[in-house]
Design a protein around this motif. Sequence first.
Motif, PDB file in Angstrom:
ATOM      1  N   THR A   1       0.955  -1.221  -0.036  1.00  0.00           N
ATOM      2  CA  THR A   1      -0.073   0.047   0.094  1.00  0.00           C
ATOM      3  C   THR A   1       0.992   1.228   0.048  1.00  0.00           C
ATOM      4  N   ILE A   2       0.728   2.199  -0.875  1.00  0.00           N
ATOM      5  CA  ILE A   2       1.237   3.330  -0.763  1.00  0.00           C
ATOM      6  C   ILE A   2       0.512   4.640  -0.085  1.00  0.00           C
ATOM      7  N   TYR A   3       0.912   5.169   1.033  1.00  0.00           N
ATOM      8  CA  TYR A   3       0.314   6.061   1.950  1.00  0.00           C
ATOM      9  C   TYR A   3       0.842   7.381   1.593  1.00  0.00           C
ATOM     10  N   GLY A   4       0.168   8.153   1.286  1.00  0.00           N
ATOM     11  CA  GLY A   4       0.560   9.288   0.872  1.00  0.00           C
ATOM     12  C   GLY A   4      -0.071  10.636   1.782  1.00  0.00           C
ATOM     13  N   ASP A   5       0.520  11.681   1.533  1.00  0.00           N
ATOM     14  CA  ASP A   5      -0.288  12.998   1.932  1.00  0.00           C
ATOM     15  C   ASP A   5      -1.274  13.602   1.461  1.00  0.00           C
ATOM     16  N   TYR A   6      -2.273  14.430   1.738  1.00  0.00           N
ATOM     17  CA  TYR A   6      -3.381  14.773   1.009  1.00  0.00           C
ATOM     18  C   TYR A   6      -3.100  16.232   0.163  1.00  0.00           C
ATOM     19  N   ASP A   7      -1.831  16.711   0.102  1.00  0.00           N
ATOM     20  CA  ASP A   7      -1.611  17.881  -0.788  1.00  0.00           C
ATOM     21  C   ASP A   7      -1.143  17.221  -2.020  1.00  0.00           C
ATOM     22  N   VAL A   8      -0.660  18.227  -2.888  1.00  0.00           N
ATOM     23  CA  VAL A   8      -0.245  17.961  -4.382  1.00  0.00           C
ATOM     24  C   VAL A   8       0.967  17.070  -4.307  1.00  0.00           C
ATOM     25  N   ASP A   9       1.789  17.546  -3.484  1.00  0.00           N
ATOM     26  CA  ASP A   9       3.131  16.644  -3.350  1.00  0.00           C
ATOM     27  C   ASP A   9       2.800  15.295  -3.050  1.00  0.00           C
ATOM     28  N   GLY A  10       1.891  15.115  -2.105  1.00  0.00           N
ATOM     29  CA  GLY A  10       1.592  13.743  -1.615  1.00  0.00           C
ATOM     30  C   GLY A  10       0.764  12.957  -2.759  1.00  0.00           C
ATOM     31  N   MET A  11      -0.178  13.766  -3.505  1.00  0.00           N
ATOM     32  CA  MET A  11      -0.942  12.903  -4.374  1.00  0.00           C
ATOM     33  C   MET A  11      -0.127  12.514  -5.671  1.00  0.00           C
ATOM     34  N   THR A  12       0.736  13.794  -6.093  1.00  0.00           N
ATOM     35  CA  THR A  12       1.423  13.374  -7.166  1.00  0.00           C
ATOM     36  C   THR A  12       2.549  12.190  -6.835  1.00  0.00           C
ATOM     37  N   SER A  13       3.085  12.076  -5.863  1.00  0.00           N
ATOM     38  CA  SER A  13       4.135  11.126  -5.494  1.00  0.00           C
ATOM     39  C   SER A  13       3.323   9.637  -5.419  1.00  0.00           C
ATOM     40  N   ALA A  14       2.311   9.532  -4.790  1.00  0.00           N
ATOM     41  CA  ALA A  14       1.607   8.316  -4.699  1.00  0.00           C
ATOM     42  C   ALA A  14       1.109   7.774  -6.087  1.00  0.00           C
ATOM     43  N   SER A  15       0.810   8.939  -7.059  1.00  0.00           N
ATOM     44  CA  SER A  15       0.441   8.592  -8.477  1.00  0.00           C
ATOM     45  C   SER A  15       1.548   8.099  -9.228  1.00  0.00           C
TER      46      SER A  15
ATOM     47  N   PRO B   1       8.788  -0.435 -19.286  1.00  0.00           N
ATOM     48  CA  PRO B   1       8.201   0.994 -19.097  1.00  0.00           C
ATOM     49  C   PRO B   1       9.090   2.143 -19.519  1.00  0.00           C
ATOM     50  N   ASP B   2       8.299   3.106 -20.027  1.00  0.00           N
ATOM     51  CA  ASP B   2       9.251   4.515 -20.215  1.00  0.00           C
ATOM     52  C   ASP B   2       9.047   5.244 -19.161  1.00  0.00           C
ATOM     53  N   ILE B   3      10.142   5.354 -18.163  1.00  0.00           N
ATOM     54  CA  ILE B   3      10.115   6.121 -17.129  1.00  0.00           C
ATOM     55  C   ILE B   3       9.627   7.800 -17.259  1.00  0.00           C
ATOM     56  N   ARG B   4       9.790   8.274 -18.563  1.00  0.00           N
ATOM     57  CA  ARG B   4       9.823   9.569 -18.925  1.00  0.00           C
ATOM     58  C   ARG B   4       8.200   9.699 -18.768  1.00  0.00           C
ATOM     59  N   GLU B   5       7.380   8.921 -18.792  1.00  0.00           N
ATOM     60  CA  GLU B   5       6.013   9.045 -18.830  1.00  0.00           C
ATOM     61  C   GLU B   5       5.491   9.560 -17.378  1.00  0.00           C
ATOM     62  N   LEU B   6       6.283   9.704 -16.325  1.00  0.00           N
ATOM     63  CA  LEU B   6       5.911   9.940 -15.094  1.00  0.00           C
ATOM     64  C   LEU B   6       6.432  11.262 -14.893  1.00  0.00           C
ATOM     65  N   LEU B   7       7.189  11.979 -15.802  1.00  0.00           N
ATOM     66  CA  LEU B   7       7.711  13.222 -15.684  1.00  0.00           C
ATOM     67  C   LEU B   7       6.613  14.336 -15.228  1.00  0.00           C
ATOM     68  N   ASP B   8       5.513  14.060 -15.999  1.00  0.00           N
ATOM     69  CA  ASP B   8       4.278  15.190 -15.769  1.00  0.00           C
ATOM     70  C   ASP B   8       4.158  15.285 -14.392  1.00  0.00           C
ATOM     71  N   LEU B   9       3.664  14.096 -13.785  1.00  0.00           N
ATOM     72  CA  LEU B   9       3.396  14.418 -12.257  1.00  0.00           C
ATOM     73  C   LEU B   9       4.702  14.659 -11.324  1.00  0.00           C
ATOM     74  N   ALA B  10       5.967  14.322 -11.730  1.00  0.00           N
ATOM     75  CA  ALA B  10       7.044  14.900 -11.055  1.00  0.00           C
ATOM     76  C   ALA B  10       6.923  16.411 -11.220  1.00  0.00           C
ATOM     77  N   ALA B  11       7.112  16.930 -12.293  1.00  0.00           N
ATOM     78  CA  ALA B  11       6.686  18.406 -12.352  1.00  0.00           C
ATOM     79  C   ALA B  11       5.965  19.141 -11.841  1.00  0.00           C
TER      80      ALA B  11
END
Length: 306
Positions: free
Chosen positions: A84-98, A227-237
């Motif tokens: 289970t991925i347990y994130g925070d409820y802000d944008v950084d937490g949401m995007t990290s979990a995603s 997988p193409d790891i670059r596909e995750l860069l939008d969320l990282a940004a």
Amino acid sequence: MATLARDWRLRPQAPEAASALAAATGLPRTLAQLLLNRGIDTPQAARTFLNPRLSDLIDPDGIRDLPKAVAVILDAVRDKRPITIYGDYDVDGMTSASILFRFFRSVGIEVRVFLPDRFRDGYGLNPDRVRDLIEAGTQVIITVDCGTTAVGAIALARSLGADVIVVDHHQLPKGELPDTTALINPHHPDCTFPFKDLCAAGLSFHLAMGLRAEMRRRGFFLDRAEPDIRELLDLAAVGTIADLVPLRGLNRVLVSHGLRRFEAGKTAGTRALRSTAIGQKSVTAAAIAFHVAPRLNAAGRLSTPM
């Protein structure tokens, strides 16, 4: 109407250094001076700042405990131990979990995501929710954007037989550290990773990089597409911009390339956010900060971010 006085404080110029940097890079002298004002004083640093490349990213294995976390996660996948991925409820937490959820899904691994309700669960790792997750079958918890100070909740999880991997960028407490299976935090005094300003989304992206590299070494992709790891860069940004970490070094690389991915809109979520929040305007850091991030933050502030 009274005139508001303005006190402009200009940094002292360095004519000789600016001329030397301009000559070495081919940049206008004024731009060279602006770079010097930001502590960018070598041709290589100037090139990296103005034209960040994905090749500028650093081997994630240099982050303390990241290789250990990768091994624990992949051993859990092999042994079919639920994650289970347990994130925070802000944008950084949401995007990290995603980021991690999308990575695992891209390689055919089922994981669960839990994002707390700030009114019911509060900030950080909630012991009651930890117990609920473990009783529901979770055996490995990956916290993102929280966990560095969750001594009690992590002790509970460990006592119930679960591994806990913390992926966090908040400052470490002065007292006791949690008894984690792995603590990925560049601020740890034993972490020699040279860049300390990654937010949780940036750290999660690096964890995904490390997972893919180890999966490649273990032969995981012999019978399936890598997988193409670059596909995750939008969320990282998005997470990096929203969390207001300095846009320099590795953050600048993630944001520069992530904004292009966001503009390309390869996922339904980014296409919807682009259409609703930005429209036909260019996808810039400012557009993310003032139009996209507030919409995501609102979910965690008003109700559940799930």
